[in-house]
Scaffold this motif. Structure first.
Motif, PDB file in Angstrom:
ATOM      1  N   LYS A   1       0.743  -1.039  -0.071  1.00 39.40           N
ATOM      2  CA  LYS A   1      -0.059  -0.072  -0.256  1.00 39.40           C
ATOM      3  C   LYS A   1       0.736   1.261  -0.062  1.00 39.40           C
ATOM      4  O   LYS A   1       0.543   2.305  -0.744  1.00 39.40           O
ATOM      5  CB  LYS A   1      -0.934  -0.084   1.019  1.00 39.40           C
ATOM      6  CG  LYS A   1      -2.035  -1.031   1.150  1.00 39.40           C
ATOM      7  CD  LYS A   1      -2.839  -0.926   2.442  1.00 39.40           C
ATOM      8  CE  LYS A   1      -3.939  -1.998   2.658  1.00 39.40           C
ATOM      9  NZ  LYS A   1      -4.752  -1.862   1.589  1.00 39.40           N
ATOM     10  N   LEU A   2       1.863   1.383   0.947  1.00 40.69           N
ATOM     11  CA  LEU A   2       3.004   2.445   0.991  1.00 40.69           C
ATOM     12  C   LEU A   2       3.572   2.663  -0.419  1.00 40.69           C
ATOM     13  O   LEU A   2       3.622   3.625  -0.740  1.00 40.69           O
ATOM     14  CB  LEU A   2       3.756   2.192   2.099  1.00 40.69           C
ATOM     15  CG  LEU A   2       3.160   2.210   3.768  1.00 40.69           C
ATOM     16  CD1 LEU A   2       4.185   2.058   4.625  1.00 40.69           C
ATOM     17  CD2 LEU A   2       2.502   3.391   3.718  1.00 40.69           C
TER      18      LEU A   2
ATOM     19  N   SER B   1      -5.827  11.277   3.048  1.00 38.72           N
ATOM     20  CA  SER B   1      -5.839  10.229   4.057  1.00 38.72           C
ATOM     21  C   SER B   1      -6.035  10.398   5.512  1.00 38.72           C
ATOM     22  O   SER B   1      -6.708   9.711   6.206  1.00 38.72           O
ATOM     23  CB  SER B   1      -4.223   9.945   4.226  1.00 38.72           C
ATOM     24  OG  SER B   1      -3.627   9.532   2.940  1.00 38.72           O
ATOM     25  N   ALA B   2      -5.965  11.973   5.882  1.00 35.48           N
ATOM     26  CA  ALA B   2      -6.297  12.285   7.302  1.00 35.48           C
ATOM     27  C   ALA B   2      -7.715  11.884   7.391  1.00 35.48           C
ATOM     28  O   ALA B   2      -8.184  11.538   8.561  1.00 35.48           O
ATOM     29  CB  ALA B   2      -5.975  13.680   7.480  1.00 35.48           C
ATOM     30  N   VAL B   3      -8.618  12.515   6.423  1.00 32.46           N
ATOM     31  CA  VAL B   3     -10.068  12.319   6.664  1.00 32.46           C
ATOM     32  C   VAL B   3     -10.441  10.905   6.588  1.00 32.46           C
ATOM     33  O   VAL B   3     -11.279  10.399   7.421  1.00 32.46           O
ATOM     34  CB  VAL B   3     -10.862  13.219   5.317  1.00 32.46           C
ATOM     35  CG1 VAL B   3     -12.186  12.512   5.248  1.00 32.46           C
ATOM     36  CG2 VAL B   3     -10.563  14.571   5.633  1.00 32.46           C
ATOM     37  N   MET B   4      -9.881   9.885   5.833  1.00 29.20           N
ATOM     38  CA  MET B   4     -10.052   8.343   5.819  1.00 29.20           C
ATOM     39  C   MET B   4      -9.801   7.842   6.984  1.00 29.20           C
ATOM     40  O   MET B   4     -10.451   7.155   7.714  1.00 29.20           O
ATOM     41  CB  MET B   4      -9.436   7.748   4.732  1.00 29.20           C
ATOM     42  CG  MET B   4      -9.906   8.313   3.323  1.00 29.20           C
ATOM     43  SD  MET B   4     -11.830   8.253   3.292  1.00 29.20           S
ATOM     44  CE  MET B   4     -12.051   9.052   1.574  1.00 29.20           C
TER      45      MET B   4
ATOM     46  N   HIS C   1      -5.131   7.617  -2.424  1.00 29.94           N
ATOM     47  CA  HIS C   1      -5.282   9.187  -1.882  1.00 29.94           C
ATOM     48  C   HIS C   1      -4.336  10.041  -2.407  1.00 29.94           C
ATOM     49  O   HIS C   1      -4.879  10.855  -2.683  1.00 29.94           O
ATOM     50  CB  HIS C   1      -4.714   8.803  -0.422  1.00 29.94           C
ATOM     51  CG  HIS C   1      -5.781   7.982   0.478  1.00 29.94           C
ATOM     52  ND1 HIS C   1      -5.399   7.623   1.661  1.00 29.94           N
ATOM     53  CD2 HIS C   1      -7.064   7.000   0.002  1.00 29.94           C
ATOM     54  CE1 HIS C   1      -6.592   6.765   2.074  1.00 29.94           C
ATOM     55  NE2 HIS C   1      -7.389   6.598   0.971  1.00 29.94           N
ATOM     56  N   PHE C   2      -3.182   9.672  -2.521  1.00 26.65           N
ATOM     57  CA  PHE C   2      -1.846  10.628  -2.993  1.00 26.65           C
ATOM     58  C   PHE C   2      -2.110  12.120  -2.489  1.00 26.65           C
ATOM     59  O   PHE C   2      -1.709  13.030  -3.091  1.00 26.65           O
ATOM     60  CB  PHE C   2      -2.208  10.813  -4.505  1.00 26.65           C
ATOM     61  CG  PHE C   2      -2.386   9.545  -5.458  1.00 26.65           C
ATOM     62  CD1 PHE C   2      -1.657   8.539  -5.174  1.00 26.65           C
ATOM     63  CD2 PHE C   2      -3.183   9.770  -6.425  1.00 26.65           C
ATOM     64  CE1 PHE C   2      -2.057   7.161  -5.760  1.00 26.65           C
ATOM     65  CE2 PHE C   2      -3.249   8.384  -7.354  1.00 26.65           C
ATOM     66  CZ  PHE C   2      -2.722   7.211  -6.738  1.00 26.65           C
ATOM     67  N   ASN C   3      -2.567  12.220  -1.205  1.00 30.47           N
ATOM     68  CA  ASN C   3      -2.917  13.515  -0.577  1.00 30.47           C
ATOM     69  C   ASN C   3      -3.137  13.265   0.830  1.00 30.47           C
ATOM     70  O   ASN C   3      -3.980  12.516   1.278  1.00 30.47           O
ATOM     71  CB  ASN C   3      -4.549  13.771  -1.341  1.00 30.47           C
ATOM     72  CG  ASN C   3      -4.585  15.431  -0.873  1.00 30.47           C
ATOM     73  OD1 ASN C   3      -4.328  15.686   0.285  1.00 30.47           O
ATOM     74  ND2 ASN C   3      -5.612  15.898  -1.752  1.00 30.47           N
ATOM     75  N   PRO C   4      -2.334  13.950   1.755  1.00 32.75           N
ATOM     76  CA  PRO C   4      -2.304  13.830   2.932  1.00 32.75           C
ATOM     77  C   PRO C   4      -3.865  14.503   3.641  1.00 32.75           C
ATOM     78  O   PRO C   4      -4.243  13.603   4.807  1.00 32.75           O
ATOM     79  CB  PRO C   4      -1.227  14.709   3.577  1.00 32.75           C
ATOM     80  CG  PRO C   4      -0.360  14.666   2.454  1.00 32.75           C
ATOM     81  CD  PRO C   4      -1.095  14.656   1.120  1.00 32.75           C
TER      82      PRO C   4
ATOM     83  N   TYR D   1       1.297   6.823   5.493  1.00 31.62           N
ATOM     84  CA  TYR D   1       0.952   7.365   4.239  1.00 31.62           C
ATOM     85  C   TYR D   1       1.303   8.235   3.899  1.00 31.62           C
ATOM     86  O   TYR D   1       1.547   8.752   2.674  1.00 31.62           O
ATOM     87  CB  TYR D   1      -0.856   7.335   4.347  1.00 31.62           C
ATOM     88  CG  TYR D   1      -1.327   6.066   3.854  1.00 31.62           C
ATOM     89  CD1 TYR D   1      -1.110   4.668   4.172  1.00 31.62           C
ATOM     90  CD2 TYR D   1      -2.419   5.921   2.694  1.00 31.62           C
ATOM     91  CE1 TYR D   1      -1.911   3.563   3.327  1.00 31.62           C
ATOM     92  CE2 TYR D   1      -3.110   5.169   2.124  1.00 31.62           C
ATOM     93  CZ  TYR D   1      -2.755   3.700   2.627  1.00 31.62           C
ATOM     94  OH  TYR D   1      -3.338   2.791   1.989  1.00 31.62           O
ATOM     95  N   ILE D   2       1.412   9.384   4.762  1.00 26.02           N
ATOM     96  CA  ILE D   2       1.484  10.937   4.488  1.00 26.02           C
ATOM     97  C   ILE D   2       3.156  10.952   4.311  1.00 26.02           C
ATOM     98  O   ILE D   2       3.516  11.586   2.999  1.00 26.02           O
ATOM     99  CB  ILE D   2       1.442  11.839   5.784  1.00 26.02           C
ATOM    100  CG1 ILE D   2      -0.106  11.976   6.076  1.00 26.02           C
ATOM    101  CG2 ILE D   2       2.000  13.148   5.562  1.00 26.02           C
ATOM    102  CD1 ILE D   2      -0.421  12.533   7.345  1.00 26.02           C
ATOM    103  N   ALA D   3       3.971   9.957   4.961  1.00 26.35           N
ATOM    104  CA  ALA D   3       5.405  10.059   4.525  1.00 26.35           C
ATOM    105  C   ALA D   3       5.473   9.440   3.128  1.00 26.35           C
ATOM    106  O   ALA D   3       6.404  10.092   2.381  1.00 26.35           O
ATOM    107  CB  ALA D   3       6.241   9.162   5.518  1.00 26.35           C
ATOM    108  N   ALA D   4       5.023   8.435   2.668  1.00 23.96           N
ATOM    109  CA  ALA D   4       4.989   7.881   1.377  1.00 23.96           C
ATOM    110  C   ALA D   4       4.742   9.081   0.381  1.00 23.96           C
ATOM    111  O   ALA D   4       5.062   9.021  -0.772  1.00 23.96           O
ATOM    112  CB  ALA D   4       4.268   6.732   1.298  1.00 23.96           C
ATOM    113  N   GLN D   5       3.533   9.814   0.725  1.00 25.41           N
ATOM    114  CA  GLN D   5       3.134  10.803  -0.399  1.00 25.41           C
ATOM    115  C   GLN D   5       4.058  11.825  -0.358  1.00 25.41           C
ATOM    116  O   GLN D   5       4.349  12.112  -1.767  1.00 25.41           O
ATOM    117  CB  GLN D   5       1.603  10.981   0.158  1.00 25.41           C
ATOM    118  CG  GLN D   5       0.547  10.193  -0.024  1.00 25.41           C
ATOM    119  CD  GLN D   5      -0.530  10.608   1.038  1.00 25.41           C
ATOM    120  OE1 GLN D   5      -0.519  11.447   1.867  1.00 25.41           O
ATOM    121  NE2 GLN D   5      -1.706   9.638   1.104  1.00 25.41           N
TER     122      GLN D   5
END
Length: 235
Positions: free
Chosen positions: A6-7, A71-74, A65-68, A88-92
């Motif tokens: 996923k990451l 991801s935060a909302v999810m 997502h491609f978008n912090p 997720y945010i670090a990967a993005q």
């Protein structure tokens, strides 16, 4: 082993998205002969097509997502484990920076650079809040199977109806800092964009909740009206 996959999908998808945005901006600027409107139109069309394809390809793996902010909302909705959000945010963010470098490599530009394009002011920040609120509203309310097309079309429209040309994505703002090109943003301007995007994401969630509450009460109102009508008829 599912989390690394996923990451990797989030990092790769975000990198390709930034390569599309920045690369098409470079190409458009070179071919438009100084016509900014034509350059923006070409940049928009490439982004719409690229975003649609990337969502379709990566959504089954990571959610695309491609978008912090997304991801935060999810994570807030319980659809993404809270412990995974930071990863997720670090990967993005990593993917966004690599995407900018990839675009530079393809156009024989200096790989390492920083944008000098200032984008600041209340109008720009309001535009980013509006763009991100709309994006989250589309994501949360899109019918099943239509999210990719609706998100891509919305972003394409927002390129033109917002003063900021709709970044709507803290990772995109981060990645564009590393490109002194048509699509770039100066590092000093990026924090204002990111904050406005996070505020906009919250507004989008609130609007979605308000609309959902209205929808949930509609059947009750209709049933009450039907009952009243039946009673009047029987009387």
């Amino acid at each position: 082993m599912d989390l690394p996959r996923k990451l990797a999908a989030e990092a790769l998808g975000t990198a390709l998205l930034l390569a599309v945005v920045i690369g098409s901006g470079i190409m458009a600027e070179r071919l438009s002969g100084g016509n900014v409107a034509v350059a923006l139109l070409a940049n928009t069309l490439a982004t719409v097509g690229g975003l649609y394809i990337l969502i379709e390809v990566f959504a089954p793996i990571s959610g695309a997502h491609f978008n912090p902010a997304v991801s935060a909302v999810m994570a807030w909705r319980g659809e993404l484990p809270a412990g995974v959000l930071v990863l997720y945010i670090a990967a993005q963010l990593l993917g966004a920076m690599l995407g900018a470098w990839l675009a530079h490599a393809m156009f024989d530009m200096s790989i390492l650079q920083f944008s000098t394009k200032l984008r600041t002011g209340m109008g720009q920040w309001i535009a980013e809040a509006v763009a991100t609120a709309g994006l989250l509203l589309v994501i949360l309310r899109a019918p099943a199977g239509r999210g990719a097309a609706m998100v891509a079309c919305y972003i394409g429209a927002a390129y033109w109806f917002t003063a900021s040309t709709s970044f709507a994505n803290p990772a995109a703002a981060f990645g564009r800092m590393f490109s002194d090109s048509f699509a770039g943003i100066a590092p000093s301007s990026a924090p204002g964009f990111m904050l406005a995007e996070l505020v906009g994401a919250g507004i989008g969630v609130l609007i979605h909740r308000a609309l959902s509450a209205t929808e949930s009460t509609a059947p009750a109102r209709e049933q009450a009206l039907d009952t009243s009508a039946q009673q009047i008829h029987e009387a």
